[in-house]
Scaffold this active site. Structure first.
Site, PDB file in Angstrom:
ATOM      1  N   LYS A  34     -22.971  16.231 -60.860  1.00 45.72           N
ATOM      2  CA  LYS A  34     -24.283  16.857 -60.723  1.00 45.72           C
ATOM      3  C   LYS A  34     -25.323  15.817 -60.311  1.00 45.72           C
ATOM      4  O   LYS A  34     -25.079  14.603 -60.388  1.00 45.72           O
ATOM      5  CB  LYS A  34     -24.691  17.524 -62.039  1.00 45.72           C
ATOM      6  CG  LYS A  34     -24.722  16.572 -63.217  1.00 45.72           C
ATOM      7  CD  LYS A  34     -25.070  17.276 -64.513  1.00 45.72           C
ATOM      8  CE  LYS A  34     -25.062  16.282 -65.668  1.00 45.72           C
ATOM      9  NZ  LYS A  34     -25.680  16.810 -66.881  1.00 45.72           N
ATOM     10  N   ARG A 132     -30.003  23.906 -76.988  1.00 42.61           N
ATOM     11  CA  ARG A 132     -30.393  24.095 -75.591  1.00 42.61           C
ATOM     12  C   ARG A 132     -29.770  25.404 -75.097  1.00 42.61           C
ATOM     13  O   ARG A 132     -30.453  26.390 -74.917  1.00 42.61           O
ATOM     14  CB  ARG A 132     -29.925  22.913 -74.726  1.00 42.61           C
ATOM     15  CG  ARG A 132     -30.588  21.588 -75.034  1.00 42.61           C
ATOM     16  CD  ARG A 132     -30.341  20.556 -73.954  1.00 42.61           C
ATOM     17  NE  ARG A 132     -28.920  20.460 -73.593  1.00 42.61           N
ATOM     18  CZ  ARG A 132     -28.430  19.559 -72.754  1.00 42.61           C
ATOM     19  NH1 ARG A 132     -29.234  18.675 -72.175  1.00 42.61           N
ATOM     20  NH2 ARG A 132     -27.136  19.511 -72.481  1.00 42.61           N
ATOM     21  N   TYR A 255     -51.651  -5.276 -58.644  1.00 36.64           N
ATOM     22  CA  TYR A 255     -52.655  -4.280 -59.011  1.00 36.64           C
ATOM     23  C   TYR A 255     -53.135  -4.477 -60.441  1.00 36.64           C
ATOM     24  O   TYR A 255     -52.337  -4.769 -61.341  1.00 36.64           O
ATOM     25  CB  TYR A 255     -52.068  -2.872 -58.881  1.00 36.64           C
ATOM     26  CG  TYR A 255     -52.031  -2.338 -57.469  1.00 36.64           C
ATOM     27  CD1 TYR A 255     -53.198  -2.171 -56.729  1.00 36.64           C
ATOM     28  CD2 TYR A 255     -50.826  -1.978 -56.885  1.00 36.64           C
ATOM     29  CE1 TYR A 255     -53.167  -1.654 -55.443  1.00 36.64           C
ATOM     30  CE2 TYR A 255     -50.772  -1.464 -55.600  1.00 36.64           C
ATOM     31  CZ  TYR A 255     -51.950  -1.315 -54.882  1.00 36.64           C
ATOM     32  OH  TYR A 255     -51.904  -0.810 -53.611  1.00 36.64           O
ATOM     33  N   MET A 303     -45.874   0.649 -54.774  1.00 37.28           N
ATOM     34  CA  MET A 303     -45.060   1.679 -54.145  1.00 37.28           C
ATOM     35  C   MET A 303     -43.942   1.081 -53.287  1.00 37.28           C
ATOM     36  O   MET A 303     -42.826   1.609 -53.243  1.00 37.28           O
ATOM     37  CB  MET A 303     -45.920   2.601 -53.277  1.00 37.28           C
ATOM     38  CG  MET A 303     -45.136   3.749 -52.660  1.00 37.28           C
ATOM     39  SD  MET A 303     -46.166   4.832 -51.638  1.00 37.28           S
ATOM     40  CE  MET A 303     -47.181   5.622 -52.888  1.00 37.28           C
TER      41      MET A 303
END
Length: 359
Positions: A34, A132, A255, A303
């Site tokens: 998956k 779940r 940053y 990024m």
């Protein structure tokens, strides 16, 4: 050309599958593929797992991708179908379904004859405490007995909430419920072991095991590495140095100017960032690897770029020097720990920007 690559090692995938077979000599193996085979890629994964008894996926689209590749091995939808129309497609493509609520049972019965003629098993999900998916005891006993009386071939399926923590009290609670249902529904096939349970509960391998993360060379355990488990990293995530800067003590990097140089330093810029799927929110010190040596990441992840402290190996690095983000030296599980998450997430959330290479 930007040198950001994800290299997939099919030999490692094959090794990891054989490791499963070594641990589980009698049960059938349902390889979980998956989420694009945990970020590895469905095609190289199913090619490497050519000895698998079946594949497991989360949804119909993932199963159909396998069929489009020409693979006709059994596939199990671990969340079942999401509509009656999907049930029709699943039957036509010979894809087996988990059922975990009444509506799915209704859809199944609408295609009873076709499902049975296709020779498909029904995987019935037990909710033994994870809360779940699944039917609770005693409802699941009634469901399985009805399905069996109506001619369906059933598999009792359960999922551990804490298989990676063998002394967790929930494990015995779940096991006792599983054994109760198994005894009430005999004869019936059973499947409950994920990667962690394959290691921790050999007595519960039963008829089918469902390995996932171990196939891809990462560990389901906090305190046991992939090497400890005898599996090999199947993914090498690499980039390259694109700039080298000399900075003075007291200058800042990145940053937010969060990193302040404690001394004169050599800082290298690497062509990778969260736009590629490299994590940003580190909660502990993080490292990359250059020629087998761990090198600190400093400053915030951008990024498209990260900055690393190469002061101690400045003579070894130049523009285009390869940098391992994770792979053989810097394990994905260690990067995940530094990021406050798990290796599964890092593998799955890689973007398509890095070039894929299959070896």
């Amino acid at each position: 050309m930007r040198q950001a690559t994800v290299c997939i090692h099919k030999q490692a995938l094959q090794h990891n599958f054989q490791r499963v077979k070594q641990l589980v000599p009698t049960a059938k193996v349902v390889c979980m593929v998956k989420a694009n085979a945990y970020g590895i890629g469905v095609q190289p994964a199913i090619e490497a797992f050519d000895e698998a008894d079946a594949f497991g996926v989360a949804c119909l689209d993932e199963a159909l991708e396998i069929r489009k590749l020409g693979n006709q091995k059994p596939i199990t939808l671990i969340e079942g179908v999401f509509s009656q129309n999907e049930m029709a497609i699943a039957v036509a493509e010979k894809i087996e379904c988990i059922v975990h609520h009444q509506q799915q049972l209704d859809w199944l019965y609408n295609y009873k004859e076709q499902y049975q003629q296709a020779g498909l098993k029904v995987w019935v999900k037990l909710n033994s405490g994870m809360n779940r998916l699944g039917f609770k005891v005693p409802e699941i006993i009634d469901v399985i007995q009805q399905l069996k009386s109506d001619g369906f071939h059933c598999v009792l399926a359960m999922h551990f909430a804490n298989a990676d923590v063998p002394d967790h009290p929930m494990n015995q609670h779940q096991i006792s419920q599983l054994l109760q249902v198994k005894a009430a529904c005999m004869p019936i096939e059973v499947s409950c072991c994920n990667s962690a349970a394959i290691f921790n509960y050999p007595e519960l391998h039963f008829d089918y095991v469902r390995p996932g993360i171990m196939l891809y060379g990462a560990s389901p355990f906090e305190d046991r590495s992939a090497q400890d488990l005898g599996v090999q990293p199947a993914m090498q995530f690499n980039a390259a140095i694109i700039a080298i800067n000399q900075i003075k003590a007291g200058e800042f990097v990145g940053y937010g100017s969060r990193y302040k140089a404690p001394k004169d330093m050599t800082i290298a810029v690497v062509s990778i960032g969260y736009g590629d799927g490299y994590p940003r929110a580190f909660v502990k010190d993080n490292f990359v690897a250059i020629e087998g040596q761990l090198v600190p990441v400093v400053g915030r992840v951008s990024m498209d770029m990260i900055t690393i402290d190469v002061t101690d190996i400045a003579a070894q690095v130049t523009i285009d020097t390869p940098v391992e983000l994770w792979g053989k030296t810097r394990l994905v599980d260690d990067v995940a720990t530094a990021n406050g998450t798990i290796g599964y997430e890092l593998l799955c959330r890689l973007t398509n920007r890095p070039k894929r290479i299959i070896e």
